[in-house]
Write an enzyme that holds these catalytic residues in place. Structure first.
Site, PDB file in Angstrom:
ATOM      1  N   ASP A  34       0.812  -1.222   0.000  1.00 38.41           N
ATOM      2  CA  ASP A  34       0.000   0.000   0.000  1.00 38.41           C
ATOM      3  C   ASP A  34       0.845   1.273   0.000  1.00 38.41           C
ATOM      4  OD1 ASP A  34       1.015  -0.049   2.541  1.00 38.41           O
ATOM      5  OD2 ASP A  34      -0.917   0.156   3.572  1.00 38.41           O
ATOM      6  N   GLY A  35       2.175   1.105  -0.066  1.00 38.45           N
ATOM      7  CA  GLY A  35       3.054   2.266  -0.155  1.00 38.45           C
ATOM      8  C   GLY A  35       3.691   2.698   1.150  1.00 38.45           C
ATOM      9  N   GLN A  93      11.263  27.101   3.989  1.00 37.69           N
ATOM     10  CA  GLN A  93      10.033  27.714   4.519  1.00 37.69           C
ATOM     11  C   GLN A  93      10.237  27.888   6.024  1.00 37.69           C
ATOM     12  OE1 GLN A  93       7.142  28.338   2.513  1.00 37.69           O
ATOM     13  NE2 GLN A  93       6.227  29.421   4.224  1.00 37.69           N
ATOM     14  N   HIS A 126      19.445  25.913   5.590  1.00 39.09           N
ATOM     15  CA  HIS A 126      19.120  27.199   4.957  1.00 39.09           C
ATOM     16  C   HIS A 126      19.265  28.378   5.916  1.00 39.09           C
ATOM     17  CE1 HIS A 126      17.348  30.009   2.197  1.00 39.09           C
ATOM     18  NE2 HIS A 126      16.390  30.309   3.044  1.00 39.09           N
ATOM     19  N   ASP A 165      25.134  36.503  -3.607  1.00 36.05           N
ATOM     20  CA  ASP A 165      24.441  37.648  -3.016  1.00 36.05           C
ATOM     21  C   ASP A 165      25.060  37.939  -1.659  1.00 36.05           C
ATOM     22  OD1 ASP A 165      23.119  35.916  -1.016  1.00 36.05           O
ATOM     23  OD2 ASP A 165      21.907  35.246  -2.708  1.00 36.05           O
ATOM     24  N   LYS A 188      22.790  42.626  -7.943  1.00 38.17           N
ATOM     25  CA  LYS A 188      21.912  42.689  -9.108  1.00 38.17           C
ATOM     26  C   LYS A 188      21.385  44.113  -9.280  1.00 38.17           C
ATOM     27  CE  LYS A 188      20.111  37.957  -8.986  1.00 38.17           C
ATOM     28  NZ  LYS A 188      18.881  37.118  -8.833  1.00 38.17           N
ATOM     29  N   ARG A 190      18.748  46.424 -12.064  1.00 38.75           N
ATOM     30  CA  ARG A 190      17.774  46.296 -13.141  1.00 38.75           C
ATOM     31  C   ARG A 190      17.636  47.630 -13.879  1.00 38.75           C
ATOM     32  NH1 ARG A 190      13.777  42.639 -14.138  1.00 38.75           N
ATOM     33  NH2 ARG A 190      14.133  41.680 -12.091  1.00 38.75           N
TER      34      ARG A 190
END
Length: 294
Positions: A34-35, A93, A126, A165, A188, A190
Protein backbone atom coordinates in the site's frame (compact mmCIF):
# COMPACT_ATOMS: atom_id res chain seq x y z
CA UNK A 1 29.39 4.08 19.18
CA UNK A 2 27.21 2.60 16.46
CA UNK A 3 26.68 4.33 13.13
CA UNK A 4 23.33 3.53 11.53
CA UNK A 5 23.12 3.66 7.75
CA UNK A 6 19.81 3.93 5.91
CA UNK A 7 18.92 4.06 2.23
CA UNK A 8 19.26 7.85 2.50
CA UNK A 9 22.82 7.82 3.91
CA UNK A 10 24.44 8.04 0.46
CA UNK A 11 27.64 6.34 1.66
CA UNK A 12 28.35 9.03 4.26
CA UNK A 13 27.51 6.72 7.17
CA UNK A 14 30.21 4.24 6.13
CA UNK A 15 32.79 7.02 5.83
CA UNK A 16 31.91 8.30 9.30
CA UNK A 17 32.01 4.81 10.82
CA UNK A 18 35.53 4.38 9.48
CA UNK A 19 36.68 7.75 10.76
CA UNK A 20 35.12 7.15 14.20
CA UNK A 21 36.25 3.54 14.47
CA UNK A 22 32.60 2.65 15.08
CA UNK A 23 30.47 -0.31 14.08
CA UNK A 24 28.33 0.28 11.00
CA UNK A 25 24.78 -1.06 11.23
CA UNK A 26 22.66 -1.08 8.08
CA UNK A 27 18.94 -0.66 8.54
CA UNK A 28 16.60 -3.12 6.85
CA UNK A 29 13.98 -1.38 4.73
CA UNK A 30 11.09 -2.27 2.48
CA UNK A 31 7.85 -0.84 1.14
CA UNK A 32 4.50 -2.46 1.79
CA UNK A 33 2.06 -3.02 -1.12
CA UNK A 34 0.00 0.00 0.00
CA UNK A 35 3.05 2.27 -0.15
CA UNK A 36 3.87 2.49 3.56
CA UNK A 37 7.52 2.26 4.57
CA UNK A 38 9.08 -0.31 6.87
CA UNK A 39 12.40 0.02 8.69
CA UNK A 40 14.19 -2.18 11.19
CA UNK A 41 17.56 -1.99 12.91
CA UNK A 42 18.70 -5.62 12.95
CA UNK A 43 21.26 -5.41 15.77
CA UNK A 44 21.20 -4.64 19.45
CA UNK A 45 22.58 -1.17 20.11
CA UNK A 46 24.03 0.43 23.21
CA UNK A 47 25.59 3.73 24.20
CA UNK A 48 25.40 6.30 21.41
CA UNK A 49 23.88 5.61 18.01
CA UNK A 50 24.65 8.03 15.18
CA UNK A 51 22.01 7.97 12.46
CA UNK A 52 23.18 9.42 9.15
CA UNK A 53 20.21 10.20 6.95
CA UNK A 54 19.73 12.92 4.34
CA UNK A 55 16.35 14.33 3.32
CA UNK A 56 16.62 14.47 -0.44
CA UNK A 57 13.84 13.39 -2.81
CA UNK A 58 11.44 11.79 -2.21
CA UNK A 59 11.57 14.08 0.81
CA UNK A 60 8.37 12.93 2.48
CA UNK A 61 9.46 9.28 2.42
CA UNK A 62 12.93 10.26 3.59
CA UNK A 63 11.56 12.19 6.56
CA UNK A 64 9.23 9.39 7.66
CA UNK A 65 12.07 6.88 7.46
CA UNK A 66 14.26 9.12 9.58
CA UNK A 67 11.60 9.33 12.30
CA UNK A 68 11.28 5.54 12.16
CA UNK A 69 15.05 5.11 12.41
CA UNK A 70 15.24 7.31 15.51
CA UNK A 71 12.49 5.39 17.26
CA UNK A 72 13.96 2.07 16.13
CA UNK A 73 17.39 2.98 17.50
CA UNK A 74 15.94 3.76 20.89
CA UNK A 75 13.97 0.51 20.75
CA UNK A 76 17.16 -1.38 19.87
CA UNK A 77 18.80 -0.20 23.09
CA UNK A 78 20.63 3.02 22.21
CA UNK A 79 21.03 5.28 25.25
CA UNK A 80 21.50 8.35 23.06
CA UNK A 81 20.59 8.96 19.44
CA UNK A 82 22.55 11.58 17.53
CA UNK A 83 21.17 12.44 14.10
CA UNK A 84 23.31 13.80 11.27
CA UNK A 85 21.31 15.24 8.37
CA UNK A 86 23.49 16.21 5.39
CA UNK A 87 20.57 17.93 3.64
CA UNK A 88 17.54 19.25 5.53
CA UNK A 89 14.45 19.37 3.31
CA UNK A 90 11.68 21.93 3.87
CA UNK A 91 14.18 24.29 5.53
CA UNK A 92 13.55 27.17 3.13
CA UNK A 93 10.03 27.71 4.52
CA UNK A 94 11.31 29.18 7.80
CA UNK A 95 8.51 31.70 8.32
CA UNK A 96 4.96 32.40 7.18
CA UNK A 97 5.56 34.32 3.97
CA UNK A 98 1.80 34.31 3.25
CA UNK A 99 -1.09 34.06 5.68
CA UNK A 100 -2.12 30.47 6.28
CA UNK A 101 1.24 28.90 5.41
CA UNK A 102 2.98 26.37 7.68
CA UNK A 103 6.51 26.85 8.95
CA UNK A 104 7.77 23.59 7.52
CA UNK A 105 11.26 23.71 9.03
CA UNK A 106 9.69 23.85 12.50
CA UNK A 107 7.64 20.73 11.72
CA UNK A 108 10.74 18.86 10.58
CA UNK A 109 12.89 19.86 13.55
CA UNK A 110 10.28 19.44 16.26
CA UNK A 111 9.38 16.04 14.83
CA UNK A 112 12.95 14.82 15.22
CA UNK A 113 13.00 15.79 18.88
CA UNK A 114 9.59 14.23 19.51
CA UNK A 115 10.74 10.97 17.88
CA UNK A 116 13.60 10.75 20.38
CA UNK A 117 16.66 12.46 18.89
CA UNK A 118 19.07 13.59 21.61
CA UNK A 119 21.31 15.78 19.43
CA UNK A 120 21.42 16.99 15.85
CA UNK A 121 24.12 17.88 13.33
CA UNK A 122 23.01 19.59 10.13
CA UNK A 123 25.07 20.55 7.10
CA UNK A 124 24.57 24.05 5.73
CA UNK A 125 20.90 24.30 6.68
CA UNK A 126 19.12 27.20 4.96
CA UNK A 127 18.83 29.32 8.11
CA UNK A 128 20.91 28.09 11.09
CA UNK A 129 18.82 30.23 13.40
CA UNK A 130 15.96 27.79 12.79
CA UNK A 131 17.80 25.28 14.97
CA UNK A 132 17.86 27.70 17.88
CA UNK A 133 14.22 28.64 17.38
CA UNK A 134 12.74 25.15 17.24
CA UNK A 135 15.05 22.77 19.11
CA UNK A 136 15.81 22.27 22.79
CA UNK A 137 18.29 19.41 22.22
CA UNK A 138 22.01 20.08 21.52
CA UNK A 139 22.54 21.01 17.89
CA UNK A 140 25.14 22.38 15.52
CA UNK A 141 25.21 23.40 11.87
CA UNK A 142 28.44 22.85 9.94
CA UNK A 143 29.68 24.19 6.62
CA UNK A 144 31.78 22.09 4.21
CA UNK A 145 33.38 25.22 2.78
CA UNK A 146 36.95 24.09 3.51
CA UNK A 147 36.46 20.87 1.59
CA UNK A 148 34.86 22.63 -1.38
CA UNK A 149 37.56 25.32 -1.44
CA UNK A 150 40.35 22.72 -1.29
CA UNK A 151 38.83 20.92 -4.27
CA UNK A 152 39.28 24.04 -6.41
CA UNK A 153 42.61 25.18 -4.95
CA UNK A 154 44.84 24.18 -7.86
CA UNK A 155 42.30 24.99 -10.56
CA UNK A 156 41.50 28.44 -9.19
CA UNK A 157 45.10 29.58 -8.69
CA UNK A 158 45.32 33.27 -7.87
CA UNK A 159 41.65 33.90 -8.51
CA UNK A 160 38.78 35.39 -6.55
CA UNK A 161 35.87 33.93 -4.59
CA UNK A 162 32.37 35.34 -5.03
CA UNK A 163 29.07 34.88 -3.25
CA UNK A 164 25.94 35.10 -5.44
CA UNK A 165 24.44 37.65 -3.02
CA UNK A 166 25.25 39.46 0.21
CA UNK A 167 23.45 36.85 2.30
CA UNK A 168 25.91 34.17 1.17
CA UNK A 169 28.98 36.32 1.77
CA UNK A 170 30.07 34.30 4.82
CA UNK A 171 30.70 31.24 2.64
CA UNK A 172 32.80 33.24 0.19
CA UNK A 173 34.73 34.79 3.06
CA UNK A 174 35.49 31.42 4.63
CA UNK A 175 36.50 29.88 1.30
CA UNK A 176 38.73 32.86 0.55
CA UNK A 177 40.47 32.49 3.92
CA UNK A 178 41.14 28.83 3.19
CA UNK A 179 42.60 29.70 -0.22
CA UNK A 180 44.29 32.96 0.75
CA UNK A 181 42.34 34.93 -1.85
CA UNK A 182 40.13 38.00 -2.09
CA UNK A 183 36.36 37.71 -1.95
CA UNK A 184 33.26 39.73 -2.75
CA UNK A 185 29.55 39.33 -3.40
CA UNK A 186 27.46 39.92 -6.49
CA UNK A 187 24.90 42.68 -6.79
CA UNK A 188 21.91 42.69 -9.11
CA UNK A 189 20.75 45.86 -10.83
CA UNK A 190 17.77 46.30 -13.14
CA UNK A 191 17.61 48.77 -16.02
CA UNK A 192 14.51 50.90 -15.35
CA UNK A 193 13.87 51.33 -19.07
CA UNK A 194 14.56 47.88 -20.54
CA UNK A 195 14.00 45.84 -17.40
CA UNK A 196 17.22 43.93 -18.11
CA UNK A 197 18.95 42.50 -15.03
CA UNK A 198 22.71 42.94 -14.69
CA UNK A 199 24.94 41.35 -12.10
CA UNK A 200 28.43 42.40 -11.04
CA UNK A 201 30.79 42.17 -8.04
CA UNK A 202 30.37 44.85 -5.42
CA UNK A 203 34.00 45.96 -5.65
CA UNK A 204 36.39 43.36 -7.11
CA UNK A 205 37.54 43.47 -10.74
CA UNK A 206 37.34 39.93 -12.19
CA UNK A 207 39.00 40.73 -15.53
CA UNK A 208 41.56 38.05 -16.42
CA UNK A 209 40.96 36.13 -13.21
CA UNK A 210 39.59 32.71 -12.38
CA UNK A 211 36.37 33.04 -10.41
CA UNK A 212 34.84 30.65 -7.90
CA UNK A 213 31.16 31.24 -7.11
CA UNK A 214 30.10 29.43 -3.96
CA UNK A 215 26.58 28.96 -2.59
CA UNK A 216 24.52 26.60 -0.47
CA UNK A 217 22.04 25.22 -3.02
CA UNK A 218 21.84 24.94 -6.78
CA UNK A 219 18.21 24.23 -7.58
CA UNK A 220 17.22 25.42 -11.06
CA UNK A 221 20.62 27.02 -11.64
CA UNK A 222 19.12 30.31 -12.81
CA UNK A 223 21.09 32.53 -10.45
CA UNK A 224 24.38 30.75 -11.10
CA UNK A 225 23.82 30.84 -14.87
CA UNK A 226 23.23 34.60 -14.81
CA UNK A 227 26.27 35.12 -12.59
CA UNK A 228 28.54 33.01 -14.80
CA UNK A 229 27.40 34.77 -17.97
CA UNK A 230 27.99 38.16 -16.37
CA UNK A 231 31.47 37.29 -15.04
CA UNK A 232 32.61 36.04 -18.44
CA UNK A 233 31.26 39.20 -20.11
CA UNK A 234 33.32 41.18 -17.61
CA UNK A 235 36.46 39.35 -18.72
CA UNK A 236 36.81 36.54 -16.20
CA UNK A 237 39.22 33.85 -17.41
CA UNK A 238 37.21 30.91 -16.10
CA UNK A 239 34.17 30.49 -13.87
CA UNK A 240 33.94 27.63 -11.39
CA UNK A 241 30.94 26.87 -9.19
CA UNK A 242 30.77 25.17 -5.81
CA UNK A 243 27.73 24.39 -3.70
CA UNK A 244 26.81 22.24 -0.74
CA UNK A 245 23.51 20.83 -1.99
CA UNK A 246 23.16 20.06 -5.70
CA UNK A 247 19.42 19.61 -6.19
CA UNK A 248 19.77 20.27 -9.93
CA UNK A 249 16.13 20.39 -11.01
CA UNK A 250 14.70 21.43 -14.40
CA UNK A 251 17.90 20.98 -16.38
CA UNK A 252 20.01 23.06 -14.01
CA UNK A 253 23.32 21.45 -14.95
CA UNK A 254 22.84 22.04 -18.67
CA UNK A 255 21.78 25.60 -17.91
CA UNK A 256 24.92 26.54 -15.99
CA UNK A 257 27.33 24.76 -18.32
CA UNK A 258 25.66 26.39 -21.31
CA UNK A 259 26.47 29.78 -19.79
CA UNK A 260 30.18 28.95 -19.68
CA UNK A 261 30.82 27.43 -16.25
CA UNK A 262 34.04 25.45 -16.61
CA UNK A 263 33.30 23.06 -13.75
CA UNK A 264 30.74 22.70 -10.98
CA UNK A 265 31.32 20.67 -7.83
CA UNK A 266 29.12 19.85 -4.87
CA UNK A 267 29.14 17.68 -1.78
CA UNK A 268 27.51 14.28 -1.40
CA UNK A 269 24.75 15.65 0.84
CA UNK A 270 22.47 14.95 -2.14
CA UNK A 271 23.37 12.37 -4.82
CA UNK A 272 24.24 14.23 -8.02
CA UNK A 273 26.54 14.08 -11.06
CA UNK A 274 28.71 16.81 -9.52
CA UNK A 275 29.03 15.36 -6.00
CA UNK A 276 32.83 15.38 -5.73
CA UNK A 277 33.37 16.30 -2.07
CA UNK A 278 32.22 14.44 1.04
CA UNK A 279 30.54 16.09 4.02
CA UNK A 280 31.90 13.39 6.35
CA UNK A 281 34.73 15.58 7.68
CA UNK A 282 32.37 18.50 8.27
CA UNK A 283 29.95 16.25 10.18
CA UNK A 284 32.88 14.92 12.21
CA UNK A 285 33.70 18.49 13.23
CA UNK A 286 30.09 18.96 14.25
CA UNK A 287 30.14 15.82 16.38
CA UNK A 288 33.21 17.10 18.19
CA UNK A 289 31.43 20.37 18.93
CA UNK A 290 28.43 18.72 20.58
CA UNK A 291 30.39 15.90 22.23
CA UNK A 292 30.41 17.53 25.64
CA UNK A 293 26.69 18.35 25.46
CA UNK A 294 25.69 14.72 24.97
Amino acid sequence: MFVVATSFSNGIAAKLAEKLGARLVRAEEKTFPDGESYLRIPEKLGGTALIVHSLYAPQDVAYMKLLMAIDAAKGAGADRVVVAIPYVAYARQDKRFLEGEPITVSIVLRGLETAGADALVTVDIHQPRSLDEWLSIPHVNVLPVKELADYFRVKLGQGVVLAPDKGALHRAEEAAKVLGLSYDYLEKTRDRVTGEVAISPKEIDVSGKNVLIIDDIISTGGTIALAARSMLKMGAANVYVACTHALLVKGALDRIYHEGVKEAAATDSVPSPISKVSVAEAILRGLQQIKEAI
